[in-house]
Design an enzyme around this catalytic site. Structure first.
Site, PDB file in Angstrom:
ATOM      1  NE  ARG A 116     -11.376  -5.884  12.160  1.00 14.36           N
ATOM      2  CZ  ARG A 116     -11.195  -4.681  12.837  1.00 14.36           C
ATOM      3  NH1 ARG A 116     -10.499  -4.727  13.776  1.00 14.36           N
ATOM      4  NH2 ARG A 116     -12.264  -3.779  12.283  1.00 14.36           N
TER       5      ARG A 116
ATOM      6  CG  ASP B 215     -14.815  -6.519   3.399  1.00 15.87           C
ATOM      7  OD1 ASP B 215     -15.126  -5.416   2.817  1.00 15.87           O
ATOM      8  OD2 ASP B 215     -14.860  -6.755   4.855  1.00 15.87           O
TER       9      ASP B 215
ATOM     10  CB  THR C  62     -14.117  -0.937   3.009  1.00 17.31           C
ATOM     11  OG1 THR C  62     -13.204  -1.983   3.641  1.00 17.31           O
ATOM     12  CG2 THR C  62     -15.066  -1.925   1.864  1.00 17.31           C
ATOM     13  CB  ILE C  63      -8.765  -0.270   2.052  1.00 12.91           C
ATOM     14  CG1 ILE C  63      -8.584  -0.830   3.621  1.00 12.91           C
ATOM     15  CG2 ILE C  63      -8.314   1.260   2.258  1.00 12.91           C
ATOM     16  CD1 ILE C  63      -7.090  -0.679   4.141  1.00 12.91           C
ATOM     17  CG  ASP C  64     -10.630  -4.586   4.941  1.00 12.04           C
ATOM     18  OD1 ASP C  64      -9.548  -4.154   4.581  1.00 12.04           O
ATOM     19  OD2 ASP C  64     -11.171  -4.846   5.830  1.00 12.04           O
TER      20      ASP C  64
ATOM     21  NE  ARG D  88      15.832  -8.486  11.190  1.00 12.51           N
ATOM     22  CZ  ARG D  88      16.742  -9.473  11.301  1.00 12.51           C
ATOM     23  NH1 ARG D  88      16.332 -10.783  11.523  1.00 12.51           N
ATOM     24  NH2 ARG D  88      17.993  -9.319  11.621  1.00 12.51           N
TER      25      ARG D  88
ATOM     26  NE  ARG E 298     -13.565   0.412  12.685  1.00 13.11           N
ATOM     27  CZ  ARG E 298     -13.539   0.197  11.624  1.00 13.11           C
ATOM     28  NH1 ARG E 298     -14.314  -0.462  10.857  1.00 13.11           N
ATOM     29  NH2 ARG E 298     -12.159   0.103  10.913  1.00 13.11           N
ATOM     30  CB  SER E 299     -21.971   4.904  15.399  1.00  9.72           C
ATOM     31  OG  SER E 299     -22.820   5.352  16.302  1.00  9.72           O
TER      32      SER E 299
ATOM     33  NE  ARG F  89     -18.661  20.886  -6.607  1.00 11.35           N
ATOM     34  CZ  ARG F  89     -17.510  21.012  -6.607  1.00 11.35           C
ATOM     35  NH1 ARG F  89     -16.672  20.553  -7.865  1.00 11.35           N
ATOM     36  NH2 ARG F  89     -16.767  22.002  -5.973  1.00 11.35           N
TER      37      ARG F  89
ATOM     38  CD  GLU G 238       9.590 -15.822  -3.380  1.00 10.22           C
ATOM     39  OE1 GLU G 238       9.200 -14.973  -2.383  1.00 10.22           O
ATOM     40  OE2 GLU G 238      10.135 -15.539  -4.042  1.00 10.22           O
TER      41      GLU G 238
ATOM     42  NE  ARG H  99     -15.005  17.636  -7.282  1.00 11.32           N
ATOM     43  CZ  ARG H  99     -15.041  17.087  -8.534  1.00 11.32           C
ATOM     44  NH1 ARG H  99     -15.154  15.957  -8.580  1.00 11.32           N
ATOM     45  NH2 ARG H  99     -14.659  17.921  -9.565  1.00 11.32           N
TER      46      ARG H  99
ATOM     47  N   GLY I 208     -18.699   0.432   4.668  1.00  5.90           N
ATOM     48  CA  GLY I 208     -18.573  -1.241   4.548  1.00  5.90           C
ATOM     49  C   GLY I 208     -19.842  -1.731   5.045  1.00  5.90           C
ATOM     50  CG  ASP I 209     -19.739  -5.629   6.343  1.00  9.47           C
ATOM     51  OD1 ASP I 209     -19.147  -4.733   6.942  1.00  9.47           O
ATOM     52  OD2 ASP I 209     -19.350  -6.835   6.451  1.00  9.47           O
TER      53      ASP I 209
ATOM     54  N   GLY J  78     -14.168   2.397   8.740  1.00  7.51           N
ATOM     55  CA  GLY J  78     -12.741   2.638   8.388  1.00  7.51           C
ATOM     56  C   GLY J  78     -12.701   3.562   7.145  1.00  7.51           C
TER      57      GLY J  78
ATOM     58  CG  MET K  59      -4.598  -2.704   7.535  1.00  7.02           C
ATOM     59  SD  MET K  59      -5.481  -1.359   7.553  1.00  7.02           S
ATOM     60  CE  MET K  59      -5.276  -0.824   9.179  1.00  7.02           C
TER      61      MET K  59
HETATM   62  O1  F6P Z   1     -10.888  -0.373   7.164  1.00  6.40           O
HETATM   63  C1  F6P Z   1     -10.817  -1.734   7.188  1.00  6.40           C
HETATM   64  C2  F6P Z   1      -9.716  -2.013   8.217  1.00  6.40           C
HETATM   65  O2  F6P Z   1      -8.702  -1.207   7.652  1.00  6.40           O
HETATM   66  C3  F6P Z   1      -9.250  -3.407   8.096  1.00  6.40           C
HETATM   67  O3  F6P Z   1      -8.524  -3.935   7.124  1.00  6.40           O
HETATM   68  C4  F6P Z   1      -8.656  -3.323   9.627  1.00  6.40           C
HETATM   69  O4  F6P Z   1      -8.707  -4.564   9.919  1.00  6.40           O
HETATM   70  C5  F6P Z   1      -9.501  -2.369  10.064  1.00  6.40           C
HETATM   71  O5  F6P Z   1      -9.937  -1.665   9.456  1.00  6.40           O
HETATM   72  C6  F6P Z   1      -8.752  -1.603  11.226  1.00  6.40           C
HETATM   73  O6  F6P Z   1      -9.624  -0.585  12.052  1.00  6.40           O
HETATM   74  P1  F6P Z   1      -9.269   0.336  13.145  1.00  6.40           P
HETATM   75  O7  F6P Z   1      -8.711   1.570  12.348  1.00  6.40           O
HETATM   76  O8  F6P Z   1     -10.482   0.885  13.768  1.00  6.40           O
HETATM   77  O9  F6P Z   1      -8.254  -0.382  13.845  1.00  6.40           O
END
Ligand code: F6P
Length: 334
Positions: free
Chosen positions: A176, A134, A130-132, A258, A76-77, A29, A192, A25, A106-107, A15, A174
């Site tokens: 997973r 993790d 990775t934004i996660d 909601r 994601r290959s 460089r 909360e 960059r 990521g991992d 991702g 996000m």
């Molecule tokens: O990159 C991490 C992530 O954003 C997770 O938080 C999320 O579950 C997943 O990728 C979503 O992946 P995709 O964009 O392939 O649906």
């Protein structure tokens, strides 16, 4: 394994995350500064297999530090997990004399790098992108801070309308397998309750607190849920905010509820100063690492120091979520 790295490739994989461009960059460089030839590999390992590789110069990475996404694109290959795919990838590196790689991802991306290195002796160094957040061995991953700030901005807006209508909002962020975006954005917006995949006990407590709040008529109710949170740990299909909302409506029927799913908005946008800064530092050190002959490690930042964690540890071990943070949520939201 190679003795001396002379030509390196850089790729982004998995991702995308804001700040990946700043890392590319820095790698390009720093490599050029050290008289290395630097190649960009398009679309992660897919571009390596399909021979979509090009030589980069200093101008190739001009005007990208402020941009989200990744100029090298990503994927994601699946094919790279096939030995035949890795063989093709190696041949494409070998014919150009590329003997070092910087993998930003990521991992899953580091697992691929480890295989390539073990099978073909390519020197690999990883940068956590990775934004996660993790990954073990680093306090920050590139993109996490931007994603949390995006989530916070959105949740602040949701709070306004939640307040105006006295509604309960269940916001899905996000993650997973990881609850860090939920934890940080939830604490930062005064939620909360926060529900995350790593700790399964939150839902009952949340339902109890919602019933109590319903009696107290608390004005704003915000629940932040990581997309991977499962109300029933045995059922892997049922997860996320919509499921939590369904249960809330059953158990606390008086509450107007909601659901908002923030989704991929969290993966885009201009990187924050923190993400640009750590990406630049990590990119620089990834190349230094290759030059020093230190391979198969992930460059991380721990307590503001650059640290190197072997791939197998970064992949296998998980960062532990502090239960204290959830205690803080409860106390601050009371
Ligand atoms: O990159 C991490 C992530 O954003 C997770 O938080 C999320 O579950 C997943 O990728 C979503 O992946 P995709 O964009 O392939 O649906």
């Amino acid at each position: 394994m190679v003795e001396k790295v002379t030509k390196i490739g850089v790729l982004t994989s998995g991702g995308d995350s804001p700040g990946m461009n700043a890392a590319i960059r820095a790698v390009v460089r720093t490599g050029l500064y050290n008289d290395l030839k630097v190649y960009g590999v398009m679309r992660g390992y897919n571009g390596m297999i399909e021979d979509d590789i090009f030589e980069m110069n200093s101008r190739s990475v001009a005007n990208i530090i402020q941009r989200g996404g990744t100029m090298l694109k990503t994927a994601r290959s699946k094919d790279f997990f096939d030995p035949e795919g890795r063989k093709k990838a190696y041949e494409n590196l070998h014919k150009r004399g590329i003997n070092g790689l910087v993998i930003i991802g990521g991992d899953g991306s580091f697992t691929g790098a480890q295989k390539l290195s073990n099978e073909y002796g390519i020197a690999c160094v990883g940068i956590p992108g990775t934004i996660d957040k993790d990954l073990y061995g680093t306090d920050f991953t590139i993109g996490f801070d931007t994603a949390v700030n995006t989530a916070i901005e959105a949740i602040d807006k949701i709070r306004d309308t939640a307040d105006a209508h006295d509604r309960l909002f269940i916001v899905e962020v996000m993650g997973r397998h990881a609850g860090y975006i939920a934890l940080h954005s939830g604490i930062g917006t005064g939620a909360e309750n926060i529900l995350i995949p790593e700790i399964n006990t939150g839902l009952d407590e949340m339902l109890a607190s919602l019933s109590e709040q319903e009696k107290r008529k608390k004005l704003v109710n915000l629940v932040v849920v990581a997309e991977g949170f499962r109300p029933d740990s045995n059922n892997h299909e049922i997860k996320g905010a919509s499921e939590v909302a369904r249960i809330v409506q059953q158990k606390v029927p008086g509450l107007e509820t909601r659901v908002t799913i923030l989704g991929h908005i969290q993966r885009g946008g201009a990187p924050t100063s923190i993400d640009r800064f750590i990406a630049s530092r990590m990119g620089y050190h990834a190349v230094e690492c290759l030059l020093e002959g230190r391979f198969n490690v992930m460059v991380g930042i721990l307590n503001n120091n650059i640290e190197y964690t072997p791939f197998e540890i970064a992949i296998r071990q998980k960062q532990k979520v502090s239960e204290e943070w959830l205690r803080i949520v409860k106390i601050l939201a009371s």
